[in-house]
Design an enzyme around this catalytic site. Structure first.
Site, PDB file in Angstrom:
ATOM      1  N   GLU A  19      -0.831  12.453  16.500  1.00 30.44           N
ATOM      2  CA  GLU A  19      -0.564  11.013  16.350  1.00 30.44           C
ATOM      3  C   GLU A  19      -1.715  10.302  17.045  1.00 30.44           C
ATOM      4  OE1 GLU A  19       1.895   9.866  14.660  1.00 30.44           O
ATOM      5  OE2 GLU A  19       3.218  11.595  14.492  1.00 30.44           O
ATOM      6  N   CYS A  72      -0.939   1.664  19.797  1.00 31.70           N
ATOM      7  CA  CYS A  72      -1.677   2.328  18.718  1.00 31.70           C
ATOM      8  C   CYS A  72      -1.525   1.551  17.420  1.00 31.70           C
ATOM      9  CB  CYS A  72      -1.179   3.755  18.545  1.00 31.70           C
ATOM     10  SG  CYS A  72       0.601   3.842  18.384  1.00 31.70           S
TER      11      CYS A  72
HETATM   12  P1  NAD Z   1      -6.413  10.181  25.318  1.00 25.80           P
HETATM   13  O1  NAD Z   1      -6.749  10.913  24.086  1.00 25.80           O
HETATM   14  O2  NAD Z   1      -7.500   9.894  26.279  1.00 25.80           O
HETATM   15  O3  NAD Z   1      -5.299  10.955  26.157  1.00 25.80           O
HETATM   16  C1  NAD Z   1      -4.037  11.282  25.626  1.00 25.80           C
HETATM   17  C2  NAD Z   1      -3.459  12.453  26.401  1.00 25.80           C
HETATM   18  O4  NAD Z   1      -4.309  13.565  26.202  1.00 25.80           O
HETATM   19  C3  NAD Z   1      -3.390  12.257  27.914  1.00 25.80           C
HETATM   20  O5  NAD Z   1      -2.273  12.932  28.404  1.00 25.80           O
HETATM   21  C4  NAD Z   1      -4.675  12.911  28.405  1.00 25.80           C
HETATM   22  O6  NAD Z   1      -4.573  13.372  29.741  1.00 25.80           O
HETATM   23  C5  NAD Z   1      -4.775  14.068  27.446  1.00 25.80           C
HETATM   24  N1  NAD Z   1      -6.143  14.551  27.204  1.00 25.80           N
HETATM   25  C6  NAD Z   1      -7.317  13.920  27.359  1.00 25.80           C
HETATM   26  N2  NAD Z   1      -8.334  14.739  27.010  1.00 25.80           N
HETATM   27  C7  NAD Z   1      -7.767  15.897  26.611  1.00 25.80           C
HETATM   28  C8  NAD Z   1      -8.271  17.140  26.116  1.00 25.80           C
HETATM   29  N3  NAD Z   1      -9.589  17.340  25.963  1.00 25.80           N
HETATM   30  N4  NAD Z   1      -7.396  18.095  25.803  1.00 25.80           N
HETATM   31  C9  NAD Z   1      -6.069  17.896  25.920  1.00 25.80           C
HETATM   32  N5  NAD Z   1      -5.539  16.776  26.403  1.00 25.80           N
HETATM   33  C10 NAD Z   1      -6.373  15.777  26.726  1.00 25.80           C
HETATM   34  O7  NAD Z   1      -5.657   8.854  24.862  1.00 25.80           O
HETATM   35  P2  NAD Z   1      -5.135   7.693  25.796  1.00 25.80           P
HETATM   36  O8  NAD Z   1      -6.299   6.877  26.215  1.00 25.80           O
HETATM   37  O9  NAD Z   1      -4.228   8.241  26.832  1.00 25.80           O
HETATM   38  O10 NAD Z   1      -4.206   6.884  24.777  1.00 25.80           O
HETATM   39  C11 NAD Z   1      -4.693   5.890  23.981  1.00 25.80           C
HETATM   40  C12 NAD Z   1      -4.939   6.410  22.569  1.00 25.80           C
HETATM   41  O11 NAD Z   1      -3.749   6.996  22.061  1.00 25.80           O
HETATM   42  C13 NAD Z   1      -5.282   5.304  21.611  1.00 25.80           C
HETATM   43  O12 NAD Z   1      -6.310   5.753  20.778  1.00 25.80           O
HETATM   44  C14 NAD Z   1      -4.005   5.103  20.835  1.00 25.80           C
HETATM   45  O13 NAD Z   1      -4.185   4.542  19.563  1.00 25.80           O
HETATM   46  C15 NAD Z   1      -3.475   6.485  20.772  1.00 25.80           C
HETATM   47  N6  NAD Z   1      -2.045   6.470  20.526  1.00 25.80           N
HETATM   48  C16 NAD Z   1      -1.571   6.850  19.309  1.00 25.80           C
HETATM   49  C17 NAD Z   1      -0.217   6.787  19.050  1.00 25.80           C
HETATM   50  C18 NAD Z   1       0.344   7.163  17.707  1.00 25.80           C
HETATM   51  O14 NAD Z   1       1.550   7.277  17.615  1.00 25.80           O
HETATM   52  N7  NAD Z   1      -0.449   7.343  16.692  1.00 25.80           N
HETATM   53  C19 NAD Z   1       0.647   6.349  20.044  1.00 25.80           C
HETATM   54  C20 NAD Z   1       0.136   5.983  21.270  1.00 25.80           C
HETATM   55  C21 NAD Z   1      -1.212   6.057  21.515  1.00 25.80           C
END
Ligand code: NAD
Length: 523
Positions: free
Chosen positions: A237, A271
């Protein structure tokens, strides 16, 4: 087992929330092993026992609603009203909905026969859990997002191991407490705190059966690459750049209020928040007047006395992204035409960013094409609905979009041409709070679905069982030895089904029946 590294602070007012916990990779492996041990017994429990746990979890949310809303607000900077309406309330209703849905979602199905040739076969499809599923979730909806996946994962008979974003670790702890207090078996759920970059390889190698990731498109691609090496199934997602389309017959007052809620709540860090607004020219000026009026009275702040409509950004990185996109847009001709007032105080250390209306006619840069994730309402006039659709679809993302109009039949037709996973008519973003509507995007917004029946099915793998109803039959028609007679008999079956006239079909049936008879009796 854990080492304390840093202090966690509330982005809105800078107060200390606790120490950041950091587990080791081996802790994750152990949590997965433990969940695998208890999962078969959990899966074998009657559905009513699982449902009881889900209902207790919903009641736990009710009892602890204030504490959850406060913790979510403290960790993210959003207001408590925001946390209650978009996370706590939908979280409680989701448990109850999924508990009821479980029966339908998991019931084995008999499959309709595709041809008379398989009269002697009975096929059924059942859904089985993956074993243990891993969930990695972001900071922006720290309670609601992992809750939907945890609930469907557990109710489908899986064990669950969750990692929440570091900024919202205390919310993860509340989820663990909820699972514990609701009476789920010890060990079936594990909460692991690992830094993001370490979490990817660790989860992929941990022994989970599927990984559910919610976060940025960039991280999603990295994880998909890691998972591909092991062919580990993933559900992703990811980010979005949602378009809102306002047609000339829309209720403009509602559209302006909806744009502000879906674009500014959570300080725009949704998001599926409104990021681009395309408005038909005849109503552009009127819509803008309404939008500006609403934005210019928004109250921003730390929400201490229930006196804020929205809070601050959650991270310093996010503030940099918003500032950089805005600067680029303003340099290339976009204009800020309304702003929310400066907050009276900024005790959090500069994470506030005003809500802005930005007119972007002619500008096509990052602010209109890449995810902003801030309280910016970028508006552009369009000639007609066709141009609005073209521009909305001109994006690598495809999470959700909305159409605002009085003509719902036309809106449904236009909706079918939007390249997104969810279209809301005369509303935006809110369907994430409806447990029954599948959630997920097209294109670079992700793979798979959470929520609803589709989300439930994502937590299971399909297994087909085909039963021979005539096991006394010596051989199937197409088994060895092969010969001209077998070929003719099979050709007869084809004629029986597809020959042009009745004579050809009857002859074919006789040839097929002769072969069938031989194979039935002769070994
Ligand atoms: P992010 O990708 O930086 O982090 C998300 C999660 O992944 C966190 O728990 C983080 O610690 C972990 N993470 C980071 N790097 C990783 C890696 N290399 N391997 C595994 N895990 C890792 O995203 P964010 O900044 O926390 O959230 C914002 C983003 O999430 C935005 O792009 C938003 O659109 C998206 N989002 C999407 C949805 C959806 O339902 N489509 C919902 C909420 C947020």
């Amino acid at each position: 087992m854990t080492e304390t590294e840093k202090i966690l602070r509330a982005p809105a007012d800078g107060r200390v929330l606790g120490e950041i916990v950091r587990h080791q990779r081996e802790d994750l492996f152990q949590a997965v092993r433990r969940a695998r041990e208890v999962q078969p017994a959990w899966d074998a429990l009657p559905r009513s026992r699982k449902t009881e746990c889900a209902e207790r979890a919903a009641r736990w949310i009710h009892r602890n609603a204030h504490r959850i809303a406060e913790t979510v607000a403290a960790c993210t900077g959003k207001t408590r009203v925001d946390a209650l309406s978009t996370e706590v309330l939908p979280g409680a209703t989701a448990w109850v909905y999924y508990a009821r849905l479980a029966g339908k979602a998991l019931r084995p199905r008999t499959l309709r026969r595709s041809s008379v040739l398989f009269l002697n076969k009975k096929s059924s499809l059942r859904r089985e859990p993956y074993g243990v599923v891993g969930i990695i979730s972001p900071w922006n909806y720290p309670f609601a997002i992992p809750l939907h996946e945890t609930a469907t994962g557990l109710l489908a008979g899986n064990g669950v191991v969750l990692k929440v974003a570091t900024q919202v670790q205390p919310v993860g702890e509340l989820i663990a407490e909820m699972i514990d207090d609701a009476g789920f078996p010890p060990g079936i759920f594990g909460l692991i705190h690992l830094p993001g970059p370490e979490a990817g390889p660790a989860f992929v190698e941990s022994g989970i059966g599927k990984l559910f990731f919610t976060g940025s498109t960039e991280t999603g691609k990295t994880l998909a690459g890691l998972a591909a090496r092991r062919l580990l199934p993933v559900s992703l997602e990811l980010g979005g750049k949602d378009a809102m389309i306002v047609l000339r017959d829309a209720n403009l007052s509602r559209a302006a209020a909806g744009a502000v809620w879906a674009g500014v709540s959570n300080c725009g860090q949704s998001c599926a928040g409104v990021e681009r607004i395309y408005v038909e020219k005849p109503v552009y000026d009127r819509f803008l007047r309404l939008l500006r009026a609403r934005v210019s009275v928004l109250r921003q702040g730390p929400d201490g006395d229930w006196d804020a409509d929205f809070g601050g950004l959650t991270t310093a990185e996010q503030k940099e992204t918003v500032a950089a996109q805005l600067e680029d847009a303003l340099r290339r001709g976009a204009v800020v035409t309304a702003s929310s007032p400066e907050p009276a105080a900024d005790p959090g250390g500069g994470l506030y960013h005003p809500a802005l209306v930005v007119e972007t006619d002619g500008y096509r840069g990052d602010l209109m094409s890449r995810e902003t994730f801030g309280p910016i309402l970028a508006v552009s006039p369009v000639e007609d609905a066709e141009e609005a659709l073209r521009r909305a679809n001109d994006s690598p993302y495809g999470l959700t979009a909305s159409i605002w109009t009085a003509d719902s039949r036309r809106a449904r037709k236009l909706a079918s041409r939007l390249e997104v996973g969810v279209v809301t008519l005369n509303d935006h973003l809110m369907s994430h709070g409806m447990a029954e509507t599948p959630w997920g995007g097209f294109k670079e917004s992700g793979i798979g679905r959470s929520h609803g029946l589709s989300g439930f099915h994502e937590m299971t793998r399909e297994k087909v069982v085909v039963t021979e109803r005539l096991p006394m039959m010596k051989r199937n028609m197409w088994w060895h030895p092969h010969s001209r007679r077998v070929y003719d008999g099979l050709m007869g079956a084809l004629d029986m089904l597809f020959a042009a006239g009745p004579v050809g079909r009857i002859r074919g049936a006789f040839r097929a029946a002769r072969l069938f008879g031989e194979r039935f009796f002769r070994s």
